[in-house]
Design a protein around this motif. Structure first.
Motif, mmCIF file in Angstrom:
data_model
loop_
_atom_site.group_PDB
_atom_site.id
_atom_site.type_symbol
_atom_site.label_atom_id
_atom_site.label_comp_id
_atom_site.label_asym_id
_atom_site.label_seq_id
_atom_site.Cartn_x
_atom_site.Cartn_y
_atom_site.Cartn_z
ATOM 1 N N LEU A 394 0.820 -1.213 0.000
ATOM 2 C CA LEU A 394 0.000 0.000 0.000
ATOM 3 C C LEU A 394 0.854 1.264 0.000
ATOM 4 C CD1 LEU A 394 -2.884 -0.950 2.462
ATOM 5 C CD2 LEU A 394 -3.058 -0.559 0.008
ATOM 6 N N LEU A 395 1.975 1.217 0.710
ATOM 7 C CA LEU A 395 2.820 2.414 0.788
ATOM 8 C C LEU A 395 3.426 2.773 -0.555
ATOM 9 C CD1 LEU A 395 4.629 1.776 4.199
ATOM 10 C CD2 LEU A 395 2.616 3.191 3.752
ATOM 11 N N VAL A 396 3.597 1.775 -1.450
ATOM 12 C CA VAL A 396 4.157 2.080 -2.773
ATOM 13 C C VAL A 396 3.240 3.026 -3.547
ATOM 14 C CG1 VAL A 396 3.072 0.131 -3.977
ATOM 15 C CG2 VAL A 396 5.256 1.023 -4.797
ATOM 16 N N ALA A 397 1.941 3.034 -3.199
ATOM 17 C CA ALA A 397 0.992 3.894 -3.908
ATOM 18 C C ALA A 397 1.212 5.368 -3.612
ATOM 19 C CB ALA A 397 -0.444 3.499 -3.552
ATOM 20 N N VAL A 398 1.852 5.693 -2.474
ATOM 21 C CA VAL A 398 2.112 7.098 -2.154
ATOM 22 C C VAL A 398 3.601 7.428 -2.300
ATOM 23 C CG1 VAL A 398 0.140 7.344 -0.619
ATOM 24 C CG2 VAL A 398 2.317 6.578 0.318
ATOM 25 N N GLU A 399 4.371 6.516 -2.867
ATOM 26 C CA GLU A 399 5.812 6.729 -2.994
ATOM 27 C C GLU A 399 6.144 7.927 -3.866
ATOM 28 O OE1 GLU A 399 9.975 6.397 -2.969
ATOM 29 O OE2 GLU A 399 8.367 5.939 -1.553
#
Length: 432
Positions: A394-399
């Motif tokens: 999920l964090l890759v989506a806001v990277e």
């Protein structure tokens, strides 16, 4: 001497052309929209009492995508470690200028990792993770958080069976093995070394194709995972993402500021002059979020600083390939953030191992799109430190937001290192 070294490096790079890695991209805007939409739908569904079966189906779909993403980590990291380390060893053999450059790069990575290991836990203690963020761990194993004893930790550094270590995702012995493997390749006869490098290039390309297919489905996977998080956390998920972006970006800011110190102390450049010369390159970095696209502007900034063309034309292209200055600091920051989510206590011995692995991977991983390097670079660090990797999906989506600081810090440090190498080479030349 430097011009000769640049020619040698250029020839070596040309020889690597037949081993070029495939290019893949994450649908960034669509994935970010899926994250926001999934969280929003989950919050609404939770408040409206949506059927539990909907959450279970979303968890199943998200779990499939997450597992498909995880299954590529070990083979891809193995390929990129070997390729990157061999490339760096070849570069170090070119001459003293390359050795000086690599020494500064290693010092920067270690400094960044040490800074994050000390200050990120302090920052999270002063500004805790928002309530509800624990929902990001919904797909994580339940047995995380055990702190190993020092002797037990040291016993895991070497594995008698590398296949078993890979099956257990034991990143510490795997990293040590592939570092030794890469060094061994450089000692083999040229023909044998090329054959092995060809195998690892093919392995890397195959894994990149698979991860490219998986990332093409990222909007679906992220939407499904985010829905479950939204149901469990409510509005706390959005607060957690904002908190995450700010704290991780602050760790990258350290490297950005450190670049000015490197330029002033090691490069002998005035802070104001260095800052003014870097503005065009920094503008390109922020607009493109690509160090490679910023290379012409970096060369122009080097000229504005009065650096010798031979030095700039040698150091900067090589730095773009093998050096991501912010990686160790910001990758470790992500791991520490997830550790705080999971309640994992990072022991000093584990922290040191994390710094070393983060630095090795940052210096050896060949240039990849940010979304790919996010998963490939941070996953092994998290596994080595006993931190769950599942939230990375999920964090890759806001990277794309912390990536602004990654690119800005990388570009600024690349030019700072070039100034330090140029001054060192000038001093050495004057001494002779």
């Amino acid at each position: 001497m430097q011009e000769n070294e640049a020619r040698k490096t250029g020839s070596h790079a040309a020889g690597q052309g037949k081993f070029a890695l495939v290019e893949i991209r994450l649908p960034v805007a669509l994935t970010f929209a899926a994250l926001v939409g999934g969280l929003g739908a989950g919050i609404v569904g939770g408040l409206a009492g949506a059927p539990e079966d909907v959450t279970k189906i979303a968890g199943l779909v998200g779990g499939w995508w997450l597992k498909a993403l995880q299954m590529t980590i070990i083979p891809l990291v193995a390929a990129l470690l070997v390729l990157g380390l061999v490339q760096m060893i070849h570069a170090a053999r070119v001459g003293k200028v390359a050795q000086r450059m690599i020494a500064i790069m290693v010092a920067v990575q270690l400094a960044g990792g040490a800074f994050t290991s000390v200050f990120m836990p302090m920052l999270l203690a002063a500004f805790p993770v928002p309530q509800g963020a624990e929902a990001f761990l919904a797909n994580s194993p339940k047995d995380v958080g055990k702190v190993p004893e020092v002797l037990d930790f040291l016993a895991t550094l070497v594995s008698p069976n590398v296949v078993a270590a890979a099956a257990e995702t034991a990143m510490l012995p795997l990293t040590l093995f592939f570092v030794m493997f890469a060094v061994a390749i450089t000692r083999l006869p040229e023909v044998e070394g090329e054959r092995l490098l060809g195998f690892f290039h093919a392995l890397g390309n195959a894994m990149l194709l698979i991860i490219g297919w998986v990332l093409a489905a990222a909007p679906v996977g992220v939407l499904a995972l985010a829905y479950g998080v939204g149901v469990q956390s409510g509005g706390g998920a959005f607060a957690a993402l904002g908190h995450y972006v700010v704290t991780v970006t602050l760790m990258g800011t350290f490297i950005f500021l450190l670049a000015y110190l490197v330029a002033a102390v090691l490069g002998g450049k005035g802070l104001f002059g260095f800052a003014r010369a870097l503005l065009p390159a920094q503008a390109v970095a922020l607009s493109t979020q690509s160090s490679l696209a910023s290379l012409p502007a970096m060369l122009d900034s080097a000229g504005r600083l009065g650096l010798r063309p031979a030095t700039a034309e040698f150091v900067l292209p090589l730095a773009v390939v093998i050096f991501r200055a912010t990686s160790a600091a910001m990758n470790l920051a992500v791991v520490y953030y997830i550790a705080a989510l999971a309640g994992v206590e990072v022991a000093p011995s584990v922290a040191i191992a994390g710094i070393l692995i983060a630095s090795i991977i940052s210096l050896s991983a060949v240039s990849l799109p940010g979304s790919i390097s996010f998963v490939v670079s941070i996953g092994p660090i998290a596994l080595a430190m006993g931190v769950p990797v599942e939230p990375l999906a999920l964090l890759v989506a806001v990277e794309m937001l912390p990536d602004l600081m990654r690119t800005l810090g990388n570009v600024t440090m690349n030019v700072a290192v070039t100034s330090a190498v140029d001054r060192g080479a000038e001093t050495a030349h004057a001494a002779t």
